[in-house]
Design a protein around this motif. Structure first.
Motif, short mmCIF file in Angstrom:
data_model
loop_
_atom_site.label_atom_id
_atom_site.label_comp_id
_atom_site.label_asym_id
_atom_site.label_seq_id
_atom_site.Cartn_x
_atom_site.Cartn_y
_atom_site.Cartn_z
N LEU A 53 0.83 -1.21 0.00
CA LEU A 53 0.00 0.00 0.00
C LEU A 53 0.86 1.25 0.00
CD1 LEU A 53 -2.80 1.25 0.09
CD2 LEU A 53 -2.73 1.09 2.59
N ASP A 54 1.95 1.24 0.74
CA ASP A 54 2.87 2.39 0.75
C ASP A 54 3.45 2.63 -0.64
OD1 ASP A 54 2.45 2.98 3.38
OD2 ASP A 54 4.29 2.03 4.11
N LEU A 62 0.48 11.48 -4.77
CA LEU A 62 -0.22 12.21 -3.73
C LEU A 62 0.41 12.03 -2.35
CD1 LEU A 62 -3.93 11.44 -4.73
CD2 LEU A 62 -2.59 13.49 -5.26
N PHE A 63 1.39 11.17 -2.26
CA PHE A 63 2.02 10.85 -0.98
C PHE A 63 3.53 10.97 -1.08
CE2 PHE A 63 -2.05 8.78 -1.15
CZ PHE A 63 -2.57 8.84 0.14
N ASP A 68 10.51 11.35 9.10
CA ASP A 68 10.57 10.16 9.95
C ASP A 68 10.38 8.88 9.15
OD1 ASP A 68 10.85 11.74 12.26
OD2 ASP A 68 8.67 12.07 12.31
N GLY A 69 10.28 9.00 7.84
CA GLY A 69 10.11 7.82 7.00
C GLY A 69 8.68 7.34 6.89
N LEU A 70 7.72 8.13 7.42
CA LEU A 70 6.30 7.76 7.34
C LEU A 70 5.70 8.28 6.04
CD1 LEU A 70 5.20 8.65 10.99
CD2 LEU A 70 5.77 6.38 10.09
N ASP A 73 0.18 11.99 3.06
CA ASP A 73 -0.28 12.70 1.86
C ASP A 73 0.38 14.07 1.81
OD1 ASP A 73 -2.38 14.90 2.78
OD2 ASP A 73 -2.72 13.12 4.02
N VAL A 74 0.47 14.61 0.63
CA VAL A 74 1.22 15.85 0.40
C VAL A 74 0.64 17.03 1.18
CG1 VAL A 74 -0.13 16.40 -1.67
CG2 VAL A 74 2.16 17.36 -1.40
N VAL A 75 -0.68 17.06 1.35
CA VAL A 75 -1.30 18.17 2.09
C VAL A 75 -0.87 18.14 3.54
CG1 VAL A 75 -3.48 19.15 2.89
CG2 VAL A 75 -3.28 18.30 0.54
N THR A 76 -0.87 16.96 4.15
CA THR A 76 -0.44 16.83 5.55
C THR A 76 1.00 17.27 5.71
OG1 THR A 76 -1.97 15.00 5.95
CG2 THR A 76 -0.11 15.22 7.47
N ILE A 77 1.85 16.86 4.77
CA ILE A 77 3.27 17.21 4.86
C ILE A 77 3.47 18.71 4.81
CG2 ILE A 77 5.46 17.12 3.60
CD1 ILE A 77 4.87 14.23 2.91
#
Length: 325
Positions: A53-54, A62-63, A68-70, A73-77
């Motif tokens: 899934l990753d 979009l991701f 931290d390697g998590l 999604d781009v908006v959260t970042i």
């Protein structure tokens, strides 16, 4: 003739005991959910599906992986990033959207790709998508030679475009990602089932420990930690110790008819049972009403295993006229 009298516990102590039991139950549930999740996360199937899934998320555009390697999604970042220049952020979110369009065109049907592009253009040309400055309204996008392009008015800041792009990703692009890509749907269903299983396991073990194991340990009074703290015990219809068989049946009724059923009925069985303890003549919960079990105040008394125990002498001094013939 020895006479034993019991009193029903006052509502305040009964409620306090029930509240304490609910709190302990919640803490045990949380603990067992965390433990079951930790165990489930290291299984080969879970790790393999999580990795897959990753990879799909990163391929979609979009991701990204954060510091931290998590995979986020781009908006959260960019919501978490307050240091990057606005013009740079604008270019990055536009790049993400274009990469997503390419991914859709390559991975899904071309018809879906065209419908997504058409919708995107309609959103950009929406009459309400404007930026107001000094009494003037500027459209963020304009139509030129049958192509939707950015309005390069210098008064329109990058933040206005960033807001639009973030909204599009959050409310449209991510929606397509989660609802149109079949493998994503299958994987997310798998993780949903795993999570539900972890919650069920956590609640099951917490209920067993709190409402079954503890009363088996404090077997005379069949007390949970809450009832033990507030000196409340259980007696059967003969006002004696509740047997193992009857107590086990009581627990099964609590778990399956009240706790488990409450998950799919918005807590109605638990509310009904608690209401019964307030309004019925004997102040019994539903499960106790069915089995003829009652709560008793043990501040100045104790529960007896049998009537023989009631009349049994406490010491040799209580035995009179004893002789050997």
């Amino acid at each position: 003739m020895k006479e034993i009298e019991y009193y029903r516990p006052k509502f305040t102590r009964k409620f306090a005991a029930a509240f304490m039991d609910a709190f302990v139950f919640a803490m045990f549930s949380l603990l067992f959910v965390v433990v079951s999740k930790a165990i489930g996360d290291v299984t080969p199937t879970y790790k393999s599906n999580s990795k897959e899934l990753d990879e799909i998320k990163l391929d979609s555009g979009l991701f990204f992986k954060d510091q931290d390697g998590l995979v986020r999604d781009v908006v959260t970042i960019y919501n978490l990033d307050t240091t990057t220049n606005s013009s740079v952020v604008e270019k990055e979110v536009v790049k993400s959207i274009n990469n997503f369009f390419t991914y859709v065109d390559n991975s899904l049907s071309h018809e879906l790709y065209e419908s997504i592009i058409l919708e995107f253009n309609e959103l950009r040309l929406d009459d309400e998508l404007i930026y107001s400055y000094e009494g003037n309204a500027y459209k963020l996008f304009i139509l030129e030679n049958d192509e939707v392009i950015k309005n390069n008015q210098t008064v329109i800041p990058s933040k206005a475009y960033i807001s639009f792009y973030k909204n599009y990703i959050d409310n449209y692009a991510l929606g397509y990602f989660h609802s149109k890509i079949e493998r994503v749907i299958d994987l997310e269903k798998y993780f949903s089932y795993v999570m539900a299983g972890e919650v069920v396991v956590g609640v099951l073990f917490a209920a067993i420990i709190n409402y079954y194991v503890f009363p088996l340990i404090f077997r005379r009074n069949r007390s949970t930690l809450g009832r033990l703290t507030y000196k409340i015990g259980l007696v059967n219809k003969d006002v004696l110790h509740v047997s193992f068989k009857q107590f086990t049946l009581r627990f099964l009724i609590i778990f399956f008819l009240e706790i488990a059923l409450s998950f799919v009925t918005f807590g109605i069985p638990l509310i009904f049972s608690f209401t019964m303890s307030l309004v019925t003549k004997k102040k019994q919960y539903f499960h106790d009403y069915l089995l003829g079990i009652e709560e008793v105040d043990l501040q100045d008394n104790k529960v007896f295993y049998s009537k023989d125990e009631v009349v049994k002498p406490a010491s040799k001094d209580d035995i009179h006229n004893f002789s050997l013939k």
